[in-house]
Enzyme design. Sequence first.
Site, PDB file in Angstrom:
ATOM      1  N   ILE A  16      21.645 -72.430 -50.168  1.00 22.94           N
ATOM      2  CA  ILE A  16      22.246 -73.716 -50.525  1.00 22.94           C
ATOM      3  C   ILE A  16      21.692 -74.790 -49.592  1.00 22.94           C
ATOM      4  O   ILE A  16      21.414 -75.916 -50.021  1.00 22.94           O
ATOM      5  CB  ILE A  16      23.793 -73.663 -50.383  1.00 22.94           C
ATOM      6  N   GLY A  17      21.544 -74.433 -48.335  1.00 25.21           N
ATOM      7  CA  GLY A  17      21.024 -75.398 -47.375  1.00 25.21           C
ATOM      8  C   GLY A  17      22.102 -76.322 -46.825  1.00 25.21           C
ATOM      9  O   GLY A  17      21.821 -77.470 -46.456  1.00 25.21           O
TER      10      GLY A  17
ATOM     11  N   CYS B  89      23.154 -70.276 -39.884  1.00 21.47           N
ATOM     12  CA  CYS B  89      22.714 -70.423 -41.269  1.00 21.47           C
ATOM     13  C   CYS B  89      21.203 -70.241 -41.317  1.00 21.47           C
ATOM     14  O   CYS B  89      20.471 -70.964 -40.643  1.00 21.47           O
ATOM     15  CB  CYS B  89      23.074 -71.791 -41.824  1.00 21.47           C
TER      16      CYS B  89
ATOM     17  N   GLY C 134      31.524 -59.801 -43.993  1.00 22.29           N
ATOM     18  CA  GLY C 134      30.271 -59.279 -44.521  1.00 22.29           C
ATOM     19  C   GLY C 134      30.565 -58.283 -45.627  1.00 22.29           C
ATOM     20  O   GLY C 134      30.809 -57.119 -45.366  1.00 22.29           O
TER      21      GLY C 134
ATOM     22  N   GLY D 155      34.150 -63.282 -48.395  1.00 22.11           N
ATOM     23  CA  GLY D 155      33.071 -64.224 -48.679  1.00 22.11           C
ATOM     24  C   GLY D 155      32.561 -64.172 -50.101  1.00 22.11           C
ATOM     25  O   GLY D 155      33.247 -64.578 -51.041  1.00 22.11           O
TER      26      GLY D 155
END
Lengths: 260, 301
Positions: free
Chosen positions: B70-71, B129, B242, B264
């Site tokens: 996604i950034g 990230c 995770g 998540g």
Amino acid sequence: MTKKIKKEAKVISQKLLAEGIYDLWLETEIAENTHPGQFVGVYTVNKAALLPRPISVCEVNEDRTAIRLVYRVVGTGTAEFSLYQPGDYMMILGPLGNGFPLDKAAGKRVILMGGGIGVPPLLETAKKLNGAADVKAVMGYRNSEVFLSDDFKKYVDLYIASDDGSVGTKGNVIDAIKENKIDCDVIFACGPMPMLKGIKAYAKENGIKAYLSLEEKMACGVGACLGCICKTKETDNHSHVKNARICTDGPVFDADDLDM
Amino acid sequence: MNTKVKIAGVEFKNPVMTASGTFGSGMEYADFVDLNKLGAVVTKGVANVPWEGNPTPRVAEVYGGMLNAIGLQNPGIDVFVKRDLEFLKSYDTKVIVNVCGKTVEDYLEVVEKLSDEARVDMLEINVSCPNVKEGAIAFGQNKDALFDITSRIKKVSKKPIIMKLSPNVTSIAEMAKAAEAAGADAISLINTITGMKIDIYKRKFALANKTGGLSGPAIKPVAVRMVYEASRAVNIPIIGMGGIANAEDAIEFIMAGATAVAVGAMNFHDPYLTEKTVDGIEKYMRDCHVDDINSIRGIVE
């Protein structure tokens, strides 16, 4: 906005419509609030494939108790879906996104333009606009493997284009409207990106309002993950950058708002 | 039965949180889940100014998980405070804000702005990230850089700090120790594992960014191992995450040493999952005669 739910839906029927294209009716309460151009997320039972597959709703039955999905088998998820039989259950999430803005078409000359697997969501749109606008449909296919044409003819005049010229106009949907000299005020379209770009350019040249339904790889389907964005001309008021979420702000956008 | 856990003086009604970036600020999931039932909402990373993020495709499904790049698209801290924090004010859950930046100064600006926000209970600092070129993981893959940014943030923050660690390192224990030594109040792990997918028919990368972060059940054994290793290396609390797909997975992280856990990528598979995990943990506690969730932390032998 309508509340989204994830729930089991019962398969009523499934059949092959054309090469690789399946026609599936599902009994689901999601039908109650599903509008033309909206989609659902369909889950596989294969635990290794965790994301819902976004599939547009082709039709809602009159009682609003069932939805029709017409989809192409493109991978493991859709291959699994094609095996489902009447009485089986599938997990679906919906209704997702905003559909076509039918109010913008009321009383106007409208062309519904679909390409390939972008054809199905325009059927419910044709049904809902029938009587409320002067509607014509122009659908593009790869070859003579056309699907849903008889369904469209129940509601609107249908023109067909095919890439190989085996049915209707040889070429794309724009070629077909030129050949048949169809004028309009509004276009509702769904299909591959090159087709949508062509429609946007054609609409701009001819002073037509176009609303385009976009597609992108999606994850959550509900606007949280920001996976499926499209570029917009102005800063979007949710993202505060020039990105809109296709799953939630779309999938249908005013072509004038898109940077494509 | 006690499901409450405490991290840096903040008490959570249960150990179930949302993993940053998979849950927005809770708005999109409020249709599905009663946010009041969650231990905490951990919001999507926010920077000092709006970020556009990466080109599409940003997500790709892989076996047992997904890749994302996604950034860190985000609307910037000012919009976040006005809209997202305001939204969260009507819920009775703890709020952990994930903070990202390109430079240390970017992080400090956001941390300072959030320091006086009453609705914010803790800050989670994203130094892990893998999808942005500047900042983020650059601070999280070198223990000196991690120590430096952690201690500088600690100096200005009035909120307790969680450092979110990357699994893309040689020794998670060393990174955990660096964060602890610099004064971090807690650590969270793991962020995604850098991965890649190639579409062999198009001969192209599946993601526009070429690489992306792998998440989902495929990474759970790696995450459990790293939580275990980190918990043996430090004394500060750990938020484990995770690939959590159910309450059993959450318990596994707690037995590995986590004080709390975050759900998540599997939110995308099941939007009801966070609430189901809360209920599932209670059921496990009843069935297995666990009176206090804190009593099974790190209990694996």
